[in-house]
Design a protein around this motif. Structure first.
Motif, short mmCIF file in Angstrom:
data_model
loop_
_atom_site.label_atom_id
_atom_site.label_comp_id
_atom_site.label_asym_id
_atom_site.label_seq_id
_atom_site.Cartn_x
_atom_site.Cartn_y
_atom_site.Cartn_z
N GLN A 1 38.69 -5.87 -9.55
CA GLN A 1 38.86 -7.13 -8.81
C GLN A 1 39.98 -6.95 -7.79
O GLN A 1 41.08 -6.59 -8.13
CB GLN A 1 39.21 -8.26 -9.78
CG GLN A 1 37.98 -8.85 -10.44
CD GLN A 1 38.32 -10.17 -11.15
OE1 GLN A 1 39.31 -10.26 -11.83
NE2 GLN A 1 37.47 -11.16 -10.92
N ASP B 1 39.52 -11.25 -3.95
CA ASP B 1 38.38 -11.70 -4.77
C ASP B 1 38.80 -12.86 -5.65
O ASP B 1 38.16 -13.91 -5.71
CB ASP B 1 37.98 -10.56 -5.74
CG ASP B 1 36.84 -9.74 -5.21
OD1 ASP B 1 36.57 -8.67 -5.79
OD2 ASP B 1 36.23 -10.17 -4.22
N ASN C 1 37.81 -16.81 -5.21
CA ASN C 1 37.10 -17.47 -6.32
C ASN C 1 37.80 -18.76 -6.71
O ASN C 1 37.16 -19.81 -6.86
CB ASN C 1 37.04 -16.51 -7.52
CG ASN C 1 36.02 -16.92 -8.56
OD1 ASN C 1 34.91 -17.34 -8.23
ND2 ASN C 1 36.42 -16.85 -9.82
N GLU D 1 32.56 -13.64 -10.14
CA GLU D 1 33.86 -13.28 -10.73
C GLU D 1 34.06 -13.87 -12.12
O GLU D 1 35.09 -13.60 -12.76
CB GLU D 1 34.99 -13.75 -9.80
CG GLU D 1 34.95 -13.13 -8.40
CD GLU D 1 34.98 -11.61 -8.42
OE1 GLU D 1 34.42 -10.99 -7.51
OE2 GLU D 1 35.55 -11.03 -9.37
N ASP E 1 28.98 -15.83 -4.67
CA ASP E 1 29.77 -14.61 -4.65
C ASP E 1 30.92 -14.93 -3.71
O ASP E 1 30.73 -14.95 -2.49
CB ASP E 1 28.91 -13.44 -4.13
CG ASP E 1 29.70 -12.13 -4.17
OD1 ASP E 1 29.09 -11.07 -3.92
OD2 ASP E 1 30.91 -12.17 -4.45
N ASP F 1 32.11 -11.24 -1.12
CA ASP F 1 31.28 -10.06 -1.26
C ASP F 1 31.76 -8.94 -0.33
O ASP F 1 32.21 -9.20 0.78
CB ASP F 1 29.82 -10.40 -0.91
CG ASP F 1 28.94 -9.18 -1.03
OD1 ASP F 1 28.54 -8.84 -2.14
OD2 ASP F 1 28.71 -8.53 0.02
N SER G 1 34.24 -6.95 -1.05
CA SER G 1 35.71 -6.97 -1.02
C SER G 1 36.32 -5.57 -1.07
O SER G 1 37.46 -5.38 -0.67
CB SER G 1 36.24 -7.80 -2.18
OG SER G 1 35.69 -7.31 -3.38
#
Ligand code: P6P
Length: 332
Positions: A66, A70, A74, A94, A117, A120, A122
């Motif tokens: 991650q 990200d 999220n 996530e 997502d 995306d 990342s």
């Protein structure tokens, strides 16, 4: 009102009646995504300057490292949707499981679920390559007032009521559909407003770009190998041009503007494919089909597939209709 200088907010109000069943909630979902996109855009554009680039040292359910952005993206999308009390559930790449959202009155009276997502591609952040957010919206199918269930998320793509993506590139764009065509809005960062820059986007029926990670060529099904060789032959309108950014939203967006096909086949490394049906393939398939393109798993229409699990992966072939038709013939 002419399209010139029309803002996303004005567009949503003008097209409110397009949202089937809507009592304004679907409009509020798009408005919520608009706000979250601006917040994430601000951080993405500063990734190189603040300590928010690089991995957090954890892995998501996909087993992927991650990236800090990200996690940040999220949280922004989830919190923005929760704050506006417009959805009863959220599923995210996530998060291992879906999130049940109760209203401040502890009810589950909201009608919609969102799958996404949040960022995306990342892994491209560290090298300053465009990344994107992908989102998909459904009406829940379980009774209002009850906690959302997995069944509300495992719906075929044809049930989507809205879908789209944000591309954080040389400019930031929000591109979405509610089943009445596709429209693209470009952010003016100076004033934080999205303007209608690409009304009624159409996917060219033919194209001369193919997008695939050819490093996996030896592992592809024979039909895909044969199609790639077809793209490279010197005859008629070929050889095509190979363009692969390795960032799904960027590759799809470029092909929608110029014409082309994106391929992510099965391979020994990804025996079911790599891309996720629910929050990557279905929303992009909705947008692409609404623009006149096609999205397939090599044999079946993506949006007619019955999902079986939240993070399931499938092979994904998407783009100019005639190119996907030809690809499918090679895979018979
Ligand atoms: P590969 C990014 O991780 C992603 O999910 C998509 O954005 C991108 O198209 C694809 O994977 C790239 O995968 O295996 O070619 O690096």
């Amino acid at each position: 009102m002419s399209n010139k200088n029309k803002t996303l907010g004005e567009f949503i109000i003008e097209n409110q009646n397009d949202f089937q069943y809507s009592s304004g909630e679907l409009s509020r979902i798009i408005n919520s995504i608009r706000l979250a996109a601006k917040v994430v855009n601000y951080k993405v554009n500063k990734a190189g300057l603040v300590d928010i680039v690089g991995a957090v040292g954890e892995q998501n359910i996909q087993g992927e490292d991650q990236q800090k952005l990200d996690v940040y993206a999220n949280e922004v999308f989830i919190q923005t949707l929760i704050n506006r009390e417009i959805v009863c559930g959220i599923a995210s790449e996530e998060n291992d499981d879906f999130i049940t959202i109760e209203g401040s009155d502890k009810s589950n009276s909201n009608k919609y679920v969102v799958l996404m997502d949040p960022l995306d591609g990342s892994s491209n952040i560290d090298v300053n390559v465009s990344v994107g957010t992908i989102f998909s919206v459904y009406r829940r199918i379980t009774p209002l007032g009850t906690p959302v269930t997995l069944a509300d998320f495992l719906q075929p793509g044809v049930n989507q009521v809205a879908a789209g993506y944000v591309i954080y590139g040389t400019s930031t764009m929000l591109v979405y559909t509610t089943g009445h065509g596709v429209n693209g809005f470009t952010l003016n960062p100076a004033i934080g407003t999205f303007y209608l820059s690409h009304p009624n986007m159409r996917f060219p029926e033919n194209g001369s770009i193919y997008s695939v990670n050819e490093g996996n060529y030896r592992q592809f099904p024979q039909g895909v190998k044969d199609y790639i060789k077809y793209c490279q032959m010197e005859e008629e309108d070929r050889p095509y041009t190979s363009r692969y950014i390795g960032s799904l939203v960027s590759d799809i967006h470029r092909n929608m503007i110029k014409g082309g096909i994106y391929l992510y086949p099965t391979s020994s490394k990804s025996p079911k494919g790599k891309l996720r049906l629910l929050y990557e393939c279905n929303p992009l398939a909705f947008v692409v089909e609404q623009a006149g393109g096609k999205a397939s798993d090599g044999k079946n229409r993506i949006m007619e597939l019955q999902p079986t699990e939240l993070h399931q992966r499938i092979p994904f072939f998407c783009g100019s209709k005639n190119m996907v038709d030809t690809l499918e013939k090679f895979m018979l």
